[in-house]
Design a protein around this motif. Structure first.
Motif, PDB file in Angstrom:
ATOM      1  N   ALA A  39      41.512  43.706  39.039  1.00 13.94           N
ATOM      2  CA  ALA A  39      40.430  42.744  39.208  1.00 13.94           C
ATOM      3  C   ALA A  39      40.414  42.170  40.617  1.00 13.94           C
ATOM      4  N   PHE A  40      41.522  42.283  41.330  1.00 15.23           N
ATOM      5  CA  PHE A  40      41.645  41.744  42.681  1.00 15.23           C
ATOM      6  C   PHE A  40      41.611  42.822  43.759  1.00 15.23           C
ATOM      7  N   ARG A  41      41.373  44.080  43.403  1.00 17.16           N
ATOM      8  CA  ARG A  41      41.520  45.171  44.365  1.00 17.16           C
ATOM      9  C   ARG A  41      40.258  45.996  44.507  1.00 17.16           C
ATOM     10  N   LEU A  42      40.008  46.427  45.740  1.00 16.62           N
ATOM     11  CA  LEU A  42      38.958  47.394  46.052  1.00 16.62           C
ATOM     12  C   LEU A  42      39.542  48.439  46.984  1.00 16.62           C
ATOM     13  N   VAL A  43      38.976  49.625  46.953  1.00 20.90           N
ATOM     14  CA  VAL A  43      39.352  50.683  47.895  1.00 20.90           C
ATOM     15  C   VAL A  43      38.074  51.111  48.581  1.00 20.90           C
ATOM     16  N   GLY A  44      38.150  51.259  49.896  1.00 24.22           N
ATOM     17  CA  GLY A  44      36.958  51.638  50.644  1.00 24.22           C
ATOM     18  C   GLY A  44      37.289  52.592  51.772  1.00 24.22           C
ATOM     19  N   LYS A  45      36.251  53.211  52.276  1.00 25.21           N
ATOM     20  CA  LYS A  45      36.415  54.179  53.363  1.00 25.21           C
ATOM     21  C   LYS A  45      35.482  53.809  54.501  1.00 25.21           C
ATOM     22  N   LEU A  67      35.848  35.399  54.196  1.00 24.71           N
ATOM     23  CA  LEU A  67      36.411  35.137  52.880  1.00 24.71           C
ATOM     24  C   LEU A  67      36.912  33.704  52.749  1.00 24.71           C
ATOM     25  N   VAL A  68      36.931  33.220  51.508  1.00 22.22           N
ATOM     26  CA  VAL A  68      37.486  31.906  51.208  1.00 22.22           C
ATOM     27  C   VAL A  68      39.007  31.957  51.345  1.00 22.22           C
ATOM     28  N   GLU A  69      39.598  32.995  50.772  1.00 20.26           N
ATOM     29  CA  GLU A  69      41.050  33.173  50.833  1.00 20.26           C
ATOM     30  C   GLU A  69      41.358  34.486  51.536  1.00 20.26           C
ATOM     31  N   ARG A  70      42.622  34.683  51.846  1.00 23.43           N
ATOM     32  CA  ARG A  70      42.998  35.879  52.599  1.00 23.43           C
ATOM     33  C   ARG A  70      42.946  37.131  51.723  1.00 23.43           C
ATOM     34  N   VAL A  71      42.959  38.260  52.378  1.00 24.23           N
ATOM     35  CA  VAL A  71      42.970  39.563  51.720  1.00 24.23           C
ATOM     36  C   VAL A  71      44.036  40.414  52.404  1.00 24.23           C
ATOM     37  N   ASP A  72      44.797  41.152  51.615  1.00 24.99           N
ATOM     38  CA  ASP A  72      45.773  42.086  52.169  1.00 24.99           C
ATOM     39  C   ASP A  72      45.090  43.437  52.311  1.00 24.99           C
ATOM     40  N   ILE A  73      45.165  44.009  53.504  1.00 25.09           N
ATOM     41  CA  ILE A  73      44.512  45.289  53.768  1.00 25.09           C
ATOM     42  C   ILE A  73      45.566  46.306  54.163  1.00 25.09           C
ATOM     43  N   GLU A  74      45.578  47.427  53.446  1.00 27.89           N
ATOM     44  CA  GLU A  74      46.519  48.506  53.733  1.00 27.89           C
ATOM     45  C   GLU A  74      45.748  49.780  54.054  1.00 27.89           C
ATOM     46  N   ALA A  75      46.228  50.519  55.034  1.00 31.94           N
ATOM     47  CA  ALA A  75      45.673  51.843  55.293  1.00 31.94           C
ATOM     48  C   ALA A  75      46.283  52.783  54.263  1.00 31.94           C
ATOM     49  N   VAL A  76      45.441  53.465  53.500  1.00 25.52           N
ATOM     50  CA  VAL A  76      45.920  54.381  52.474  1.00 25.52           C
ATOM     51  C   VAL A  76      46.111  55.767  53.069  1.00 25.52           C
ATOM     52  N   ASP A  77      45.043  56.280  53.676  1.00 26.75           N
ATOM     53  CA  ASP A  77      45.089  57.604  54.281  1.00 26.75           C
ATOM     54  C   ASP A  77      43.869  57.762  55.175  1.00 26.75           C
ATOM     55  N   THR A  84      43.354  44.019  48.769  1.00 30.73           N
ATOM     56  CA  THR A  84      43.829  43.209  47.658  1.00 30.73           C
ATOM     57  C   THR A  84      43.457  41.755  47.941  1.00 30.73           C
ATOM     58  N   PHE A  85      42.512  41.257  47.177  1.00 29.34           N
ATOM     59  CA  PHE A  85      41.990  39.912  47.360  1.00 29.34           C
ATOM     60  C   PHE A  85      42.848  38.902  46.613  1.00 29.34           C
ATOM     61  N   LYS A  86      42.849  37.688  47.084  1.00 25.03           N
ATOM     62  CA  LYS A  86      43.556  36.589  46.413  1.00 25.03           C
ATOM     63  C   LYS A  86      42.596  35.796  45.540  1.00 25.03           C
ATOM     64  N   ASN A  87      41.316  36.102  45.658  1.00 24.72           N
ATOM     65  CA  ASN A  87      40.269  35.350  44.988  1.00 24.72           C
ATOM     66  C   ASN A  87      39.280  36.356  44.388  1.00 24.72           C
ATOM     67  N   VAL A  88      39.097  36.306  43.073  1.00 25.33           N
ATOM     68  CA  VAL A  88      38.196  37.247  42.399  1.00 25.33           C
ATOM     69  C   VAL A  88      36.760  37.085  42.882  1.00 25.33           C
ATOM     70  N   GLU A  89      36.360  35.873  43.196  1.00 27.28           N
ATOM     71  CA  GLU A  89      34.994  35.638  43.675  1.00 27.28           C
ATOM     72  C   GLU A  89      34.778  36.303  45.029  1.00 27.28           C
ATOM     73  N   ASP A  90      35.786  36.266  45.924  1.00 22.97           N
ATOM     74  CA  ASP A  90      35.690  36.978  47.204  1.00 22.97           C
ATOM     75  C   ASP A  90      35.499  38.468  46.961  1.00 22.97           C
ATOM     76  N   ARG A  91      36.268  39.022  46.038  1.00 23.72           N
ATOM     77  CA  ARG A  91      36.181  40.455  45.719  1.00 23.72           C
ATOM     78  C   ARG A  91      34.791  40.797  45.199  1.00 23.72           C
ATOM     79  N   ARG A  92      34.273  39.980  44.308  1.00 26.04           N
ATOM     80  CA  ARG A  92      32.955  40.219  43.719  1.00 26.04           C
ATOM     81  C   ARG A  92      31.863  40.175  44.788  1.00 26.04           C
TER      82      ARG A  92
END
Length: 99
Positions: A39-45, A67-77, A84-92
């Protein structure tokens, strides 16, 4: 190095039937915990033929999203990133409004 017959013989011994001893029970809360985490995660390209500069991309995305709160961003490939959002509303809001 194993030949094809040896690999076939080893594969034929693999089975879930007839296993002796106690089986590990499935944690029924596992699915619910996974759904909560997703619920707190998205993957994008990043849509580019070239590899994007990771630091610049992250900096730009954070400025655009505001964003209201911070987000952790990782390079996947390559140009694929996990957010990974800390706030579901930010993710939405990001999911519905892009970019």
């Amino acid at each position: 190095m194993m030949n094809a017959d040896q690999v076939t013989k080893l594969c034929s011994t693999l089975s879930l039937k007839g296993r002796k001893g106690p089986l590990m029970s499935f944690d029924r809360d596992l699915k619910e915990d996974g759904e909560k985490q997703l619920a707190f995660r998205l993957v994008g390209k990043a849509l580019s033929n070239n590899l994007v500069n990771r630091e610049s991309f992250i900096s730009t995305v954070l400025k655009i999203w505001r964003l209201v709160e911070r987000v952790d961003i990782e390079a996947v490939d390559g140009n694929i990133f996990s957010f990974t959002f800390k706030n579901v509303e930010d993710r939405r809001r990001v999911f519905l409004g892009g970019p």
